[in-house]
Design a protein around this motif. Structure first.
Motif, short mmCIF file in Angstrom:
data_model
loop_
_atom_site.label_atom_id
_atom_site.label_comp_id
_atom_site.label_asym_id
_atom_site.label_seq_id
_atom_site.Cartn_x
_atom_site.Cartn_y
_atom_site.Cartn_z
N GLU A 103 52.34 0.35 32.79
CA GLU A 103 51.38 1.17 32.06
C GLU A 103 51.44 0.80 30.58
OE1 GLU A 103 49.73 5.71 32.38
OE2 GLU A 103 51.89 5.40 32.55
N PRO A 104 50.79 -0.29 30.19
CA PRO A 104 50.89 -0.78 28.82
C PRO A 104 50.08 0.06 27.83
CG PRO A 104 49.34 -2.13 30.05
CD PRO A 104 49.93 -1.15 31.03
N ARG A 105 50.63 0.20 26.63
CA ARG A 105 49.90 0.86 25.54
C ARG A 105 49.20 -0.20 24.69
NH1 ARG A 105 54.99 3.58 24.59
NH2 ARG A 105 54.96 5.71 25.42
N ALA A 106 48.03 0.15 24.20
CA ALA A 106 47.28 -0.79 23.36
C ALA A 106 48.07 -1.20 22.13
CB ALA A 106 45.94 -0.17 22.95
N THR A 107 48.73 -0.24 21.47
CA THR A 107 49.43 -0.56 20.23
C THR A 107 50.60 -1.49 20.44
OG1 THR A 107 50.73 1.48 20.49
CG2 THR A 107 48.77 1.58 19.07
N GLY A 108 51.06 -1.65 21.67
CA GLY A 108 52.17 -2.55 21.95
C GLY A 108 51.73 -3.98 22.21
N HIS A 109 50.41 -4.26 22.08
CA HIS A 109 49.91 -5.58 22.47
C HIS A 109 48.99 -6.20 21.42
CE1 HIS A 109 51.36 -3.72 26.14
NE2 HIS A 109 51.54 -4.94 26.59
N VAL A 110 49.24 -5.85 20.16
CA VAL A 110 48.45 -6.43 19.07
C VAL A 110 48.64 -7.95 18.98
CG1 VAL A 110 48.12 -6.48 16.56
CG2 VAL A 110 48.30 -4.29 17.76
N PRO A 111 49.86 -8.50 19.16
CA PRO A 111 49.98 -9.97 19.11
C PRO A 111 49.10 -10.67 20.15
CG PRO A 111 52.14 -8.95 18.92
CD PRO A 111 51.18 -7.85 19.25
N GLU A 112 49.01 -10.10 21.35
CA GLU A 112 48.15 -10.69 22.38
C GLU A 112 46.68 -10.62 21.98
OE1 GLU A 112 51.97 -9.52 24.36
OE2 GLU A 112 50.61 -8.58 22.94
N MET A 165 35.63 -6.57 17.75
CA MET A 165 36.91 -6.72 18.42
C MET A 165 38.05 -6.24 17.53
SD MET A 165 36.65 -10.34 20.44
CE MET A 165 36.53 -11.31 18.94
N TRP A 166 37.85 -6.35 16.23
CA TRP A 166 38.86 -5.92 15.26
C TRP A 166 38.15 -5.21 14.11
CZ3 TRP A 166 43.96 -5.77 15.87
CH2 TRP A 166 44.76 -5.51 14.77
N LYS A 167 38.70 -4.09 13.67
CA LYS A 167 38.05 -3.28 12.63
C LYS A 167 38.87 -3.32 11.35
CE LYS A 167 35.81 -0.32 16.00
NZ LYS A 167 35.29 1.04 16.29
N ALA A 168 38.21 -3.64 10.26
CA ALA A 168 38.88 -3.75 8.96
C ALA A 168 39.54 -2.45 8.56
CB ALA A 168 37.88 -4.19 7.90
N ALA A 169 40.62 -2.58 7.77
CA ALA A 169 41.40 -1.41 7.36
C ALA A 169 40.56 -0.46 6.53
CB ALA A 169 42.61 -1.88 6.56
N THR A 195 47.08 0.36 10.35
CA THR A 195 46.66 -1.04 10.28
C THR A 195 47.77 -1.96 10.77
OG1 THR A 195 47.46 -1.38 8.01
CG2 THR A 195 45.19 -0.59 8.27
N TRP A 196 47.35 -3.15 11.19
CA TRP A 196 48.26 -4.23 11.56
C TRP A 196 47.77 -5.49 10.85
CZ3 TRP A 196 46.97 -0.24 14.65
CH2 TRP A 196 47.98 0.38 15.39
N PRO A 197 48.68 -6.37 10.44
CA PRO A 197 48.26 -7.60 9.74
C PRO A 197 47.70 -8.62 10.72
CG PRO A 197 50.64 -7.57 9.99
CD PRO A 197 50.16 -6.25 10.51
N THR A 198 46.66 -9.33 10.29
CA THR A 198 46.09 -10.43 11.07
C THR A 198 45.70 -11.55 10.11
OG1 THR A 198 43.72 -9.92 10.93
CG2 THR A 198 45.00 -8.68 12.55
N PRO A 199 45.40 -12.74 10.62
CA PRO A 199 44.93 -13.83 9.74
C PRO A 199 43.61 -13.49 9.04
CG PRO A 199 45.65 -14.71 11.85
CD PRO A 199 45.63 -13.22 11.99
N TRP A 200 42.88 -12.49 9.50
CA TRP A 200 41.58 -12.14 8.93
C TRP A 200 41.62 -10.86 8.12
CZ3 TRP A 200 42.68 -12.62 14.20
CH2 TRP A 200 42.57 -13.92 14.68
N GLY A 201 42.84 -10.37 7.88
CA GLY A 201 43.01 -9.17 7.08
C GLY A 201 43.58 -8.03 7.91
N PRO A 202 44.09 -6.99 7.23
CA PRO A 202 44.67 -5.86 7.96
C PRO A 202 43.57 -5.03 8.63
CG PRO A 202 44.58 -5.38 5.61
CD PRO A 202 44.15 -6.81 5.77
#
Length: 466
Positions: free
Chosen positions: A112-121, A182-186, A192-199
């Protein structure tokens, strides 16, 4: 016998053919934990619990993934309204969902995976989609380019030119208004989580595509969820996964809603019936019977009357079970196999209503055997009934239900002692042939909600339908 399922993408019932012989992989969109669950939420988990049990009965090794969406717009908004951290609200409601699933007898998922545990994926998937030309970054957001994927909208069968894609606040920089985030700006005050396109934070659709890929690989057998998820959620899951190179799900199975006055049960409509409150008023096994016995593709119109009818129907099954156990002098184990008519119904798109009819027919046959004092036939029928109920998660003798108490109160022993005193008075009246007094005692007990049955071992009482 081949299991057959209604595939939403094909708009027809199809023979089930697994990717891997003897195995079945299922991904179910689980809870979005912005609020405690109502019975409409739990219906989906219960329907797919029955599916899982039937596959297991048919000899399949089942991998069952049910996710938790623990970050999204609604969770953030509700947490802000309540002046508490988003993670605190999410975890509280996640536990409420777990309690609801458990109360109604749903088996725990394989994972039962949580979304917040899979940001790297999720970041890895976005990177691949951008490299393939299916996604782009703008103003800290990452969007999926819906025109880049031939076959987009094949599940919901909409026309792209007529599409109205739901859009959230701050989704700026889109090339096409129909592209989805797919990803929403901070934003100030949001997680927030860091990504190559901004937090920022993940979008709803990306979460499931990434988690399904992680736990079930590039292709799996069945993707499930409520009919309200067909668009935009499941459509956009498919787009991301297929553009990434995954085959994704081979069958799409959707359950219908629980409605009130013809409207979908939803928190926003103010018509929800919380599981935590319902289990105080109704036995959980009765709630499971009520929610699990209609066909999964049929709407359930909620009403107290319908619940009372379910309670009465299940009481007839329980009464038969108890009478045979008393006759047999001990517990009767479930049969190794369910009757062929039951199996045929379940193989045909999980035809639980038809399977339930087989159960009630078998109960009637068992009651006839009891009336004829045919102990052997009655025991055989009970073994069949227990086997069928076990597949549906409704066997009252299963250890899961062992601690369940009628009406949610642990008073059965006390009530039994008091009722026995009254029944002894009735038996004394019957012994002296004072039928008027005996009948008056029985009628008074009936008016109190107790049903009295006279059997070879003496009178026994059960709670009648309310």
């Amino acid at each position: 016998m081949t299991i057959r399922l209604y595939d939403t993408s094909a708009r027809q019932i199809r023979d089930f053919s697994p990717l891997k012989p003897g195995c079945v992989s299922i991904y179910l969109c689980g809870a979005t934990v912005q609020a405690a669950p109502h019975i409409g939420h739990i219906r989906s988990g219960l329907n797919f619990d029955i599916m899982r049990r039937w596959f297991a009965y048919r000899g399949y090794e089942v991998t069952f993934v049910r996710n938790v969406t623990d970050i999204d717009d609604k969770i953030i908004a509700k947490a802000a309204d309540q002046g508490r951290p988003w993670w605190s609200l999410g975890y509280e409601n996640e536990r409420a969902f777990d309690a609801g699933y458990t109360a109604l007898g749903c088996l725990p998922p394989t994972v039962e995976p949580r979304a917040t545990g899979h940001v790297p994926e999720m970041i890895e998937m976005m990177r691949g989609l951008i490299e393939r030309g299916h996604a782009y970054a703008a103003d800290g957001n990452v969007y999926f380019d819906v025109r880049s994927l031939p076959g987009y909208l094949e599940l919901s069968r909409q026309e792209l030119d007529n599409l109205l894609q739901p859009s959230g606040e701050g989704e700026t920089g889109k090339r096409d208004p129909r592209d989805f985030a797919m990803w929403k700006a901070a934003k100030p005050g949001e997680p927030t989580w860091p990504t190559p396109w901004g937090p920022g934070r993940p979008g709803w659709h990306l979460e499931c595509s990434a988690m399904a890929h992680k736990y079930l690989g590039t292709a799996f057998d069945i993707h499930g969820g409520g009919i309200d998820l067909i668009f935009p959620h499941h459509e956009n899951e498919i787009a991301q996964a297929k553009a990434y190179g995954d085959e994704f799900a081979r069958y799409w199975v959707h359950n219908a809603w629980v409605t009130i006055s013809g409207e979908k049960m939803a928190k926003s409509l103010g018509n929800s019936v919380l599981v935590s409150e319902m289990v105080k008023r109704w036995r959980p096994i009765v709630l499971r019977y009520y929610l699990g016995t209609p066909h999964y593709r049929s709407m359930i119109e909620y009403s107290e009357e319908a619940l009372r009818e379910a309670e009465s129907a299940f009481a007839r099954i329980e009464g038969f079970i108890q009478r045979v156990i008393e006759k047999a002098g001990g517990v009767v184990e479930p049969a190794a196999d369910v009757p062929p008519a039951f199996a045929e119904a379940m193989d045909d798109d999980l035809g639980v209503p038809q399977a339930l009819a087989v159960i009630h027919t078998t109960v009637r046959q068992g009651n006839s055997a009891l009336a004829a004092d045919d102990k052997e036939a009655a025991v055989e029928r009970l073994a069949e009934v227990r086997a069928m109920l076990g597949v549906l998660g409704l066997d009252p003798l299963d250890p899961h239900w062992a601690g369940e108490t009628d009406r949610g109160e642990d008073l059965h022993g006390v009530v039994d002692s008091l009722v026995r005193l009254v029944l002894d008075q009735r038996e004394s009246a019957r012994a002296r042939k004072d039928w008027a007094t005996a009948d008056a005692i029985r009628d008074q007990l009936n008016q109190s909600g107790l049903l009295i049955e006279d059997g070879p071992q003496g009178p026994r009482w059960t709670l009648g339908p309310r």
